[in-house]
Scaffold this motif. Structure first.
Motif, PDB file in Angstrom:
ATOM      1  N   THR A  95     -12.763 -92.084  14.409  1.00 23.60           N
ATOM      2  CA  THR A  95     -13.660 -91.072  13.861  1.00 23.60           C
ATOM      3  C   THR A  95     -14.466 -91.719  12.740  1.00 23.60           C
ATOM      4  O   THR A  95     -13.928 -92.475  11.931  1.00 23.60           O
ATOM      5  CB  THR A  95     -12.868 -89.885  13.297  1.00 23.60           C
ATOM      6  N   VAL A  96     -15.757 -91.414  12.691  1.00 26.37           N
ATOM      7  CA  VAL A  96     -16.639 -92.043  11.709  1.00 26.37           C
ATOM      8  C   VAL A  96     -17.224 -90.969  10.790  1.00 26.37           C
ATOM      9  O   VAL A  96     -17.809 -89.992  11.267  1.00 26.37           O
ATOM     10  CB  VAL A  96     -17.789 -92.811  12.394  1.00 26.37           C
ATOM     11  N   VAL A  97     -17.068 -91.163   9.502  1.00 28.39           N
ATOM     12  CA  VAL A  97     -17.712 -90.298   8.509  1.00 28.39           C
ATOM     13  C   VAL A  97     -18.851 -91.084   7.884  1.00 28.39           C
ATOM     14  O   VAL A  97     -18.647 -92.190   7.371  1.00 28.39           O
ATOM     15  CB  VAL A  97     -16.733 -89.849   7.412  1.00 28.39           C
ATOM     16  N   VAL A  98     -20.053 -90.519   7.937  1.00 28.75           N
ATOM     17  CA  VAL A  98     -21.195 -91.112   7.224  1.00 28.75           C
ATOM     18  C   VAL A  98     -21.420 -90.260   5.981  1.00 28.75           C
ATOM     19  O   VAL A  98     -21.553 -89.049   6.061  1.00 28.75           O
ATOM     20  CB  VAL A  98     -22.449 -91.175   8.115  1.00 28.75           C
ATOM     21  N   SER A  99     -21.451 -90.890   4.824  1.00 28.92           N
ATOM     22  CA  SER A  99     -21.383 -90.152   3.570  1.00 28.92           C
ATOM     23  C   SER A  99     -22.549 -90.491   2.653  1.00 28.92           C
ATOM     24  O   SER A  99     -22.732 -91.648   2.277  1.00 28.92           O
ATOM     25  CB  SER A  99     -20.060 -90.458   2.853  1.00 28.92           C
ATOM     26  N   GLY A 100     -23.329 -89.467   2.311  1.00 32.17           N
ATOM     27  CA  GLY A 100     -24.426 -89.662   1.361  1.00 32.17           C
ATOM     28  C   GLY A 100     -25.406 -88.507   1.421  1.00 32.17           C
ATOM     29  O   GLY A 100     -25.826 -88.086   2.504  1.00 32.17           O
ATOM     30  N   GLY A 101     -25.744 -87.984   0.252  1.00 26.71           N
ATOM     31  CA  GLY A 101     -26.706 -86.893   0.173  1.00 26.71           C
ATOM     32  C   GLY A 101     -28.145 -87.402   0.140  1.00 26.71           C
ATOM     33  O   GLY A 101     -28.428 -88.537   0.544  1.00 26.71           O
ATOM     34  N   GLN A 102     -29.027 -86.567  -0.369  1.00 30.96           N
ATOM     35  CA  GLN A 102     -30.450 -86.898  -0.410  1.00 30.96           C
ATOM     36  C   GLN A 102     -30.907 -87.003  -1.851  1.00 30.96           C
ATOM     37  O   GLN A 102     -30.805 -86.055  -2.634  1.00 30.96           O
ATOM     38  CB  GLN A 102     -31.274 -85.832   0.322  1.00 30.96           C
ATOM     39  N   GLY A 103     -31.424 -88.175  -2.225  1.00 36.12           N
ATOM     40  CA  GLY A 103     -31.977 -88.361  -3.550  1.00 36.12           C
ATOM     41  C   GLY A 103     -33.407 -87.854  -3.630  1.00 36.12           C
ATOM     42  O   GLY A 103     -34.036 -87.558  -2.611  1.00 36.12           O
ATOM     43  N   ASP A 104     -33.922 -87.774  -4.843  1.00 42.31           N
ATOM     44  CA  ASP A 104     -35.281 -87.265  -5.043  1.00 42.31           C
ATOM     45  C   ASP A 104     -36.337 -88.121  -4.360  1.00 42.31           C
ATOM     46  O   ASP A 104     -37.410 -87.632  -4.001  1.00 42.31           O
ATOM     47  CB  ASP A 104     -35.584 -87.189  -6.549  1.00 42.31           C
ATOM     48  N   ASN A 105     -36.043 -89.403  -4.192  1.00 46.91           N
ATOM     49  CA  ASN A 105     -37.014 -90.328  -3.600  1.00 46.91           C
ATOM     50  C   ASN A 105     -36.682 -90.680  -2.154  1.00 46.91           C
ATOM     51  O   ASN A 105     -37.176 -91.689  -1.640  1.00 46.91           O
ATOM     52  CB  ASN A 105     -37.104 -91.603  -4.440  1.00 46.91           C
ATOM     53  N   GLU A 106     -35.868 -89.857  -1.509  1.00 44.80           N
ATOM     54  CA  GLU A 106     -35.467 -90.138  -0.132  1.00 44.80           C
ATOM     55  C   GLU A 106     -36.010 -89.057   0.806  1.00 44.80           C
ATOM     56  O   GLU A 106     -35.969 -87.864   0.468  1.00 44.80           O
ATOM     57  CB  GLU A 106     -33.942 -90.209  -0.020  1.00 44.80           C
ATOM     58  N   PRO A 107     -36.467 -89.454   2.000  1.00 39.49           N
ATOM     59  CA  PRO A 107     -37.059 -88.482   2.926  1.00 39.49           C
ATOM     60  C   PRO A 107     -36.031 -87.640   3.674  1.00 39.49           C
ATOM     61  O   PRO A 107     -36.382 -86.619   4.268  1.00 39.49           O
ATOM     62  CB  PRO A 107     -37.833 -89.365   3.903  1.00 39.49           C
ATOM     63  N   ALA A 108     -34.786 -88.060   3.682  1.00 38.50           N
ATOM     64  CA  ALA A 108     -33.724 -87.341   4.394  1.00 38.50           C
ATOM     65  C   ALA A 108     -32.401 -87.694   3.741  1.00 38.50           C
ATOM     66  O   ALA A 108     -32.323 -88.592   2.894  1.00 38.50           O
ATOM     67  CB  ALA A 108     -33.712 -87.730   5.875  1.00 38.50           C
ATOM     68  N   THR A 109     -31.348 -86.984   4.128  1.00 39.39           N
ATOM     69  CA  THR A 109     -30.035 -87.344   3.581  1.00 39.39           C
ATOM     70  C   THR A 109     -29.618 -88.700   4.136  1.00 39.39           C
ATOM     71  O   THR A 109     -29.962 -89.081   5.266  1.00 39.39           O
ATOM     72  CB  THR A 109     -28.967 -86.302   3.950  1.00 39.39           C
ATOM     73  N   GLU A 110     -28.883 -89.436   3.336  1.00 37.07           N
ATOM     74  CA  GLU A 110     -28.372 -90.729   3.777  1.00 37.07           C
ATOM     75  C   GLU A 110     -27.450 -90.565   4.981  1.00 37.07           C
ATOM     76  O   GLU A 110     -27.477 -91.372   5.916  1.00 37.07           O
ATOM     77  CB  GLU A 110     -27.664 -91.414   2.607  1.00 37.07           C
TER      78      GLU A 110
END
Length: 215
Positions: A95-110
């Motif tokens: 199982t793979v968890v990809v972890s990261g939200g979206q910063g102010d300078n990012e077009p999408a969540t990580e």
């Protein structure tokens, strides 16, 4: 003859001993030396964790997020994803968890950007869990654990945390604080040289910050 005359006249020629440091200068020099030694010790700790450390057969992989740009994952993030793909090729049941939200300078969540990259490379979408609320390493790992618990995923076989090598000493420490047991790490390269140099200066300081404040 001259020396004999000087002695007879009672004259002593003083020896040159150089300029001596005052107490303030000595204190400053001691502080600088202590700082250099402390930084060197922290850098050694960072370097010691910058390799693969895999124990047993981890059943869950957690890929830590990094900068996402308009054209997709940054170089450092692609390094992490490519390293993860190499490992998943021989471990197709993880199982793979990809972890990261979206910063102010990012077009999408990580997380969403990482999931798209993995799916395009052939990883089944149903194997991927998205943790897209975190904004730092502590949150990456804490929220990932909460997501896995909510999804009923068994982590008893251990978890494998994937990041660039310079990040893994801190990630391992924080994974333990987040409640994970039997933590393994998978070291991705840092192929962008300026970022690698910057991170090996930044990361020892971040290790101190996380040790003191990330709970």
């Amino acid at each position: 003859m001259i020396q004999t005359q000087e002695r007879s006249a009672g004259l002593d020629v003083p020896s040159y001993k150089g300029r001596r440091l005052g107490p303030v200068a000595k204190a400053v020099l001691a502080l600088l030396l202590a700082g250099v030694l402390a930084f060197g010790g922290l850098l050694a700790a960072v370097l010691s964790g910058s390799h693969d450390h895999i124990s047993g057969q981890p059943s869950v992989m957690i890929i830590l997020g990094c900068q996402v740009r308009e054209d997709g994952p940054s170089v450092l993030l692609r390094d992490r994803l490519d390293r993860a793909l190499d490992y998943l090729e021989d471990h197709p049941d993880m199982t793979v968890v990809v972890s990261g939200g979206q910063g102010d300078n990012e077009p999408a969540t990580e997380a969403r950007s990482m999931a798209g990259y993995l799916i395009a490379a052939g990883v089944e979408e149903e194997r991927i869990l998205l943790e897209d609320d975190s904004h730092n390493t502590m949150q990456n790992l804490l929220y990932s654990r909460q997501l896995l618990e909510a999804e009923g995923v068994d982590c008893s076989g251990g978890v494998l945390v994937v990041s660039n090598g310079f990040h893994l000493t801190r990630a391992r420490m924080l994974a333990g604080r987040a409640g994970f047991e039997n933590v393994s790490t998978l070291a991705a390269p840092a192929s962008h040289l300026p970022s690698r140099l910057h991170m090996y200066i930044r990361e020892p300081l971040a290790l101190v910050k996380s040790f003191l404040f990330d709970r």
